[in-house]
Design a protein around this motif. Structure first.
Motif, PDB file in Angstrom:
ATOM      1  N   ALA A 519       2.860 -11.490  -3.578  1.00  0.00           N
ATOM      2  CA  ALA A 519       4.035 -10.942  -2.869  1.00  0.00           C
ATOM      3  C   ALA A 519       3.782  -9.447  -2.659  1.00  0.00           C
ATOM      4  O   ALA A 519       2.868  -8.873  -3.255  1.00  0.00           O
ATOM      5  CB  ALA A 519       5.292 -11.154  -3.694  1.00  0.00           C
ATOM      6  N   ILE A 520       4.603  -8.858  -1.793  1.00  0.00           N
ATOM      7  CA  ILE A 520       4.454  -7.405  -1.568  1.00  0.00           C
ATOM      8  C   ILE A 520       5.825  -6.760  -1.535  1.00  0.00           C
ATOM      9  O   ILE A 520       6.802  -7.392  -1.088  1.00  0.00           O
ATOM     10  CB  ILE A 520       3.659  -7.127  -0.275  1.00  0.00           C
ATOM     11  N   ASP A 521       5.922  -5.562  -2.034  1.00  0.00           N
ATOM     12  CA  ASP A 521       7.163  -4.805  -1.995  1.00  0.00           C
ATOM     13  C   ASP A 521       7.550  -4.613  -0.522  1.00  0.00           C
ATOM     14  O   ASP A 521       6.795  -4.005   0.240  1.00  0.00           O
ATOM     15  CB  ASP A 521       6.905  -3.447  -2.674  1.00  0.00           C
ATOM     16  N   PRO A 522       8.734  -5.126  -0.097  1.00  0.00           N
ATOM     17  CA  PRO A 522       9.095  -5.021   1.318  1.00  0.00           C
ATOM     18  C   PRO A 522       9.248  -3.576   1.795  1.00  0.00           C
ATOM     19  O   PRO A 522       9.206  -3.303   2.996  1.00  0.00           O
ATOM     20  CB  PRO A 522      10.428  -5.779   1.410  1.00  0.00           C
ATOM     21  N   GLU A 523       9.397  -2.644   0.861  1.00  0.00           N
ATOM     22  CA  GLU A 523       9.533  -1.226   1.245  1.00  0.00           C
ATOM     23  C   GLU A 523       8.192  -0.607   1.655  1.00  0.00           C
ATOM     24  O   GLU A 523       8.151   0.439   2.293  1.00  0.00           O
ATOM     25  CB  GLU A 523      10.081  -0.399   0.063  1.00  0.00           C
ATOM     26  N   VAL A 524       7.094  -1.254   1.245  1.00  0.00           N
ATOM     27  CA  VAL A 524       5.768  -0.692   1.545  1.00  0.00           C
ATOM     28  C   VAL A 524       5.307  -1.214   2.895  1.00  0.00           C
ATOM     29  O   VAL A 524       5.145  -2.416   3.081  1.00  0.00           O
ATOM     30  CB  VAL A 524       4.744  -1.099   0.452  1.00  0.00           C
ATOM     31  N   LYS A 525       5.107  -0.306   3.867  1.00  0.00           N
ATOM     32  CA  LYS A 525       4.677  -0.761   5.185  1.00  0.00           C
ATOM     33  C   LYS A 525       3.157  -0.633   5.312  1.00  0.00           C
ATOM     34  O   LYS A 525       2.604   0.458   5.209  1.00  0.00           O
ATOM     35  CB  LYS A 525       5.386   0.048   6.281  1.00  0.00           C
ATOM     36  N   ILE A 526       2.529  -1.786   5.497  1.00  0.00           N
ATOM     37  CA  ILE A 526       1.068  -1.805   5.619  1.00  0.00           C
ATOM     38  C   ILE A 526       0.681  -1.745   7.103  1.00  0.00           C
ATOM     39  O   ILE A 526       1.220  -2.496   7.914  1.00  0.00           O
ATOM     40  CB  ILE A 526       0.473  -3.089   4.987  1.00  0.00           C
ATOM     41  N   LEU A 527      -0.249  -0.853   7.418  1.00  0.00           N
ATOM     42  CA  LEU A 527      -0.714  -0.703   8.803  1.00  0.00           C
ATOM     43  C   LEU A 527      -2.194  -1.071   8.902  1.00  0.00           C
ATOM     44  O   LEU A 527      -2.944  -0.913   7.935  1.00  0.00           O
ATOM     45  CB  LEU A 527      -0.566   0.749   9.257  1.00  0.00           C
ATOM     46  N   ARG A 528      -2.596  -1.510  10.108  1.00  0.00           N
ATOM     47  CA  ARG A 528      -4.028  -1.742  10.347  1.00  0.00           C
ATOM     48  C   ARG A 528      -4.659  -0.403  10.698  1.00  0.00           C
ATOM     49  O   ARG A 528      -4.397   0.143  11.768  1.00  0.00           O
ATOM     50  CB  ARG A 528      -4.237  -2.712  11.523  1.00  0.00           C
ATOM     51  N   GLY A 529      -5.468   0.140   9.776  1.00  0.00           N
ATOM     52  CA  GLY A 529      -6.124   1.425  10.025  1.00  0.00           C
ATOM     53  C   GLY A 529      -7.073   1.311  11.208  1.00  0.00           C
ATOM     54  O   GLY A 529      -7.732   0.285  11.371  1.00  0.00           O
ATOM     55  N   ALA A 530      -7.135   2.366  12.024  1.00  0.00           N
ATOM     56  CA  ALA A 530      -8.047   2.347  13.170  1.00  0.00           C
ATOM     57  C   ALA A 530      -9.309   3.122  12.797  1.00  0.00           C
ATOM     58  O   ALA A 530      -9.345   4.349  12.892  1.00  0.00           O
ATOM     59  CB  ALA A 530      -7.357   2.973  14.375  1.00  0.00           C
ATOM     60  N   ALA A 531     -10.315   2.407  12.318  1.00  0.00           N
ATOM     61  CA  ALA A 531     -11.520   3.078  11.846  1.00  0.00           C
ATOM     62  C   ALA A 531     -12.758   2.258  12.253  1.00  0.00           C
ATOM     63  O   ALA A 531     -13.622   2.004  11.430  1.00  0.00           O
ATOM     64  CB  ALA A 531     -11.463   3.243  10.324  1.00  0.00           C
ATOM     65  N   ILE A 532     -12.821   1.827  13.514  1.00  0.00           N
ATOM     66  CA  ILE A 532     -13.787   0.843  14.042  1.00  0.00           C
ATOM     67  C   ILE A 532     -13.483  -0.522  13.456  1.00  0.00           C
ATOM     68  O   ILE A 532     -13.249  -1.479  14.173  1.00  0.00           O
ATOM     69  CB  ILE A 532     -15.248   1.241  13.800  1.00  0.00           C
ATOM     70  N   ILE A 533     -13.516  -0.627  12.107  1.00  0.00           N
ATOM     71  CA  ILE A 533     -12.962  -1.843  11.497  1.00  0.00           C
ATOM     72  C   ILE A 533     -11.501  -1.531  11.150  1.00  0.00           C
ATOM     73  O   ILE A 533     -11.032  -0.422  11.401  1.00  0.00           O
ATOM     74  CB  ILE A 533     -13.774  -2.292  10.259  1.00  0.00           C
ATOM     75  N   MET A 534     -10.787  -2.508  10.569  1.00  0.00           N
ATOM     76  CA  MET A 534      -9.346  -2.309  10.372  1.00  0.00           C
ATOM     77  C   MET A 534      -8.958  -2.432   8.889  1.00  0.00           C
ATOM     78  O   MET A 534      -8.490  -3.478   8.456  1.00  0.00           O
ATOM     79  CB  MET A 534      -8.564  -3.361  11.159  1.00  0.00           C
ATOM     80  N   PRO A 535      -9.166  -1.365   8.111  1.00  0.00           N
ATOM     81  CA  PRO A 535      -8.750  -1.432   6.704  1.00  0.00           C
ATOM     82  C   PRO A 535      -7.230  -1.393   6.589  1.00  0.00           C
ATOM     83  O   PRO A 535      -6.578  -0.743   7.415  1.00  0.00           O
ATOM     84  CB  PRO A 535      -9.374  -0.162   6.112  1.00  0.00           C
ATOM     85  N   PRO A 536      -6.656  -2.078   5.603  1.00  0.00           N
ATOM     86  CA  PRO A 536      -5.204  -1.941   5.410  1.00  0.00           C
ATOM     87  C   PRO A 536      -4.900  -0.568   4.811  1.00  0.00           C
ATOM     88  O   PRO A 536      -5.569  -0.135   3.875  1.00  0.00           O
ATOM     89  CB  PRO A 536      -4.875  -3.061   4.401  1.00  0.00           C
ATOM     90  N   ILE A 537      -3.900   0.113   5.377  1.00  0.00           N
ATOM     91  CA  ILE A 537      -3.496   1.415   4.833  1.00  0.00           C
ATOM     92  C   ILE A 537      -1.972   1.430   4.719  1.00  0.00           C
ATOM     93  O   ILE A 537      -1.305   0.622   5.353  1.00  0.00           O
ATOM     94  CB  ILE A 537      -3.976   2.590   5.721  1.00  0.00           C
ATOM     95  N   ILE A 538      -1.445   2.352   3.920  1.00  0.00           N
ATOM     96  CA  ILE A 538       0.010   2.419   3.735  1.00  0.00           C
ATOM     97  C   ILE A 538       0.576   3.507   4.635  1.00  0.00           C
ATOM     98  O   ILE A 538       0.045   4.629   4.659  1.00  0.00           O
ATOM     99  CB  ILE A 538       0.366   2.715   2.266  1.00  0.00           C
TER     100      ILE A 538
END
Ligand code: HEM
Length: 559
Positions: A519-538
């Protein structure tokens, strides 16, 4: 960042030369009739928006929605770039046209800095030669053999596979044991998934592909793991205007000047690239020596590196690879196969958090199949018996592509066909796009994978069901090697390790979802990082790089 006066003078001189060259080129551009967005920067054009959007892929979805499958935009100094997601155009460039479209030359020197002259960097006849030697290590049989050796190692070792010596557990099981320890020690603990998964996938790649133990899970100070983990986010996330300028302007210079620039003008990105290359070359040198000695003693293994050394020896002096090319393949395999796969596992776990019903259904399937088959370890046949697992993986690789763009360049004047015509700036329909030699083209993996005509009207929704229902997905043009997705590219440049990645992803999901609830804390918004590949970032913590804090609990036992 402070620049020396020589750097500034050099930059000014280069800028003037490039502006002039581009002015001449722009006058000849044949893309002017295509519609596209306004520039967001006087010098860098639309690149600042495209490369720094709030989330990787979001700008692509907006372009697709507004203009359709073919878009023109200005890059540096008004140079015209082509952006495509039209299925037929993508098919033409990735598959049909072969070497008429090559890797974008502005990317080549950059990837050479990290991986040297490996298969992903070289072009033409050299590329054919590299792929011919490497393919035996990446075929269906070999991918299954090397990975199955690993999967079986947690139980009884099959007689056709080599034993793994003292290692008793596959990396994901070893990682899961560490997670159990963490959640038992600390109530409400969160696990930063990429930190662990990146180490486990490096170990898996080492063992299965290279027969080498990185020990990244056991040794937190492991130099190679520290250098390569989160590498793309460290080097490329949120590029400054200067980084974009350098990345697009410097490659336009003659090669010797590009190399001089790269060697003498300091940059954080190049320092990181140099560090990674040095470390991986040390490991590669050791491996090539060991594998060559084993081959001479008739004890060659079945890992990708052993097969590569063997195929190279058979190719002989003319068709084989030089030592630096062999070393470059190891860095290439680590760069291409490590973080891409780790990120895909992370994105799939995140989607399971966001879709608890999918998570439960997947766990039920995994447990039912494992109970029915009652095998000590996992084999490729175990995965074949799990259709929902396959649907979840395909959907995850569609929805969160590993790379969001593939950059190509026309090697000659060409005409690109379109499946669906687009409206030009004069209001007329455009059915095909003529391009001139040297034209840069971005294939948008993110946008193609969300094409509504191909994947259904709900293409922007995560829905594994689409892979199980007949007629939901309509093939418009054959594009990629796996599930007709563009995720692994296509044609002569398609990902060499895609089978390996699928088996690895399957293994991690089966072991993790069977054992844990996510599960994930709904308050934490995860974004697809734009770094050629797509690491998850907060969101709000972009500077911290790759992160995905998950609430991990032991899953209740099966009824
Ligand atoms: C989910 C994981 C992965 C994704 C999304 C991915 C994606 C890609 C893509 C998009 C390309 C470029 C295709 C093109 O330019 O047309 C590529 C190339 C490549 N990949 Fe992967 N990859 C993954 C895993 C792996 C693994 C595990 C390995 C090795 C064990 C690997 C080895 C390579 C190599 C060697 C190339 C260069 C091929 C060439 O230039 O001829 N990849 N990959």
């Amino acid at each position: 960042m402070a620049f020396s006066s020589t750097t500034i003078q050099l930059a000014v001189a280069i800028t003037i030369a490039v502006v002039f060259a581009l002015y001449v080129r722009r006058r000849r551009s044949v893309l002017a009739g295509l519609a596209g967005p306004e520039s967001s920067h006087p010098i860098l054009g639309f690149l600042t928006t495209l490369l720094r959007g709030s989330e990787a892929g979001e700008v692509d979805f907006a372009l697709q929605n507004k203009y359709g499958g073919a878009v023109r935009f200005d890059s540096i100094f008004g140079m015209q770039q082509l952006w495509l997601c039209d299925p037929k155009a993508v098919q033409y460039i990735a598959q049909t046209a072969g070497y008429k479209f090559i890797r974008a030359s502005d990317r080549k020197e950059d990837s050479r800095l990290t991986v040297g002259d490996g298969v992903a960097t070289v072009e033409g006849d050299d590329h054919r030669r590299h792929r011919r030697i490497m393919l035996p290590g990446f075929g269906a049989k070999e991918s299954r053999t090397s990975l199955c050796a690993l999967l079986l190692s947690q139980g009884k070792t099959g007689k056709s596979y080599r034993t793994r010596g003292s290692r008793q557990k596959f990396n994901v099981v070893q990682m899961a044991d560490k997670w159990v320890q963490i959640i038992q020690d600390e109530e409400n603990a969160t696990i930063d998934a990429p930190f662990w998964i990146s180490r486990a996938t490096l170990d898996a790649l080492g063992e299965a592909a290279l027969d080498y133990q990185f020990n990244a899970l056991d040794d937190m100070s492991n130099e190679l793991a520290r250098a390569f983990s989160g590498l793309f986010a460290k080097a490329r996330l949120n590029p400054s205007n200067w980084s974009i300028f350098e990345e697009y302007v410097v490659p336009l210079l003659p090669l010797t000047l590009v190399r001089t620039w790269n060697a003498y003008v300091p940059s954080k990105k190049r320092a990181i690239q140099h560090h990674c290359k040095t470390i991986s070359e040390d490991v590669a040198r050791q491996l090539v020596q060991e594998k060559s000695a084993a081959l001479l003693a008739d004890k060659g293994g079945h890992d990708i590196m052993s097969l590569l050394v063997k195929a190279n020896a058979s190719a002989g002096a003319k068709g084989g690879m030089a030592e630096d090319e062999m070393l470059a393949q190891l860095s290439t395999i680590i760069i291409a196969g490590h973080e891409t796969t780790a990120n895909s596992i992370c994105w799939t776990l995140l989607e399971l958090c966001r879709n608890p019903d999918v998570q439960t259904r997947l766990r039920n399937e995994i447990r039912a199949v494992r109970r029915e088959r009652n095998e000590p370890g996992l084999t490729a046949a175990t995965f074949d018996a799990m259709p929902y697992l396959s649907a979840v993986m395909k959907e995850s690789l569609r929805y969160h592509t590993g790379l969001y763009h593939i950059a190509k360049e026309a090697a000659q004047d060409e005409v690109i066909p379109l499946l669906r015509p687009v409206v030009g700036t004069d209001g007329k329909m455009i059915h095909e796009i003529p391009v001139q030699k040297g034209q840069n083209v971005i294939l948008s993996v993110a946008a193609y994978n969300r094409d509504k005509d191909v994947f259904g009207q709900d293409a922007h929704t995560f829905n594994p069901e689409r892979w199980l229902e007949d007629g939901y997905i309509t093939k418009q043009a054959f594009v990629g090697v796996y599930a007709n997705l563009l995720t692994f590219g296509g044609g002569h440049r398609a990902c060499l390790g895609w089978r390996f990645a699928i088996l690895e992803l399957s293994t991690f999901l089966v072991e993790l979802v069977d054992k844990f609830e996510f599960a994930i804390d709904p308050e934490v918004k995860i974004l697809r990082g734009a770094a050629i590949i797509m690491p998850p970032i907060i969101e709000g913590e972009e500077a911290k790089g790759t992160q995905l804090p998950l609430r991990v609990r032991l899953a209740p036992p099966m009824d």
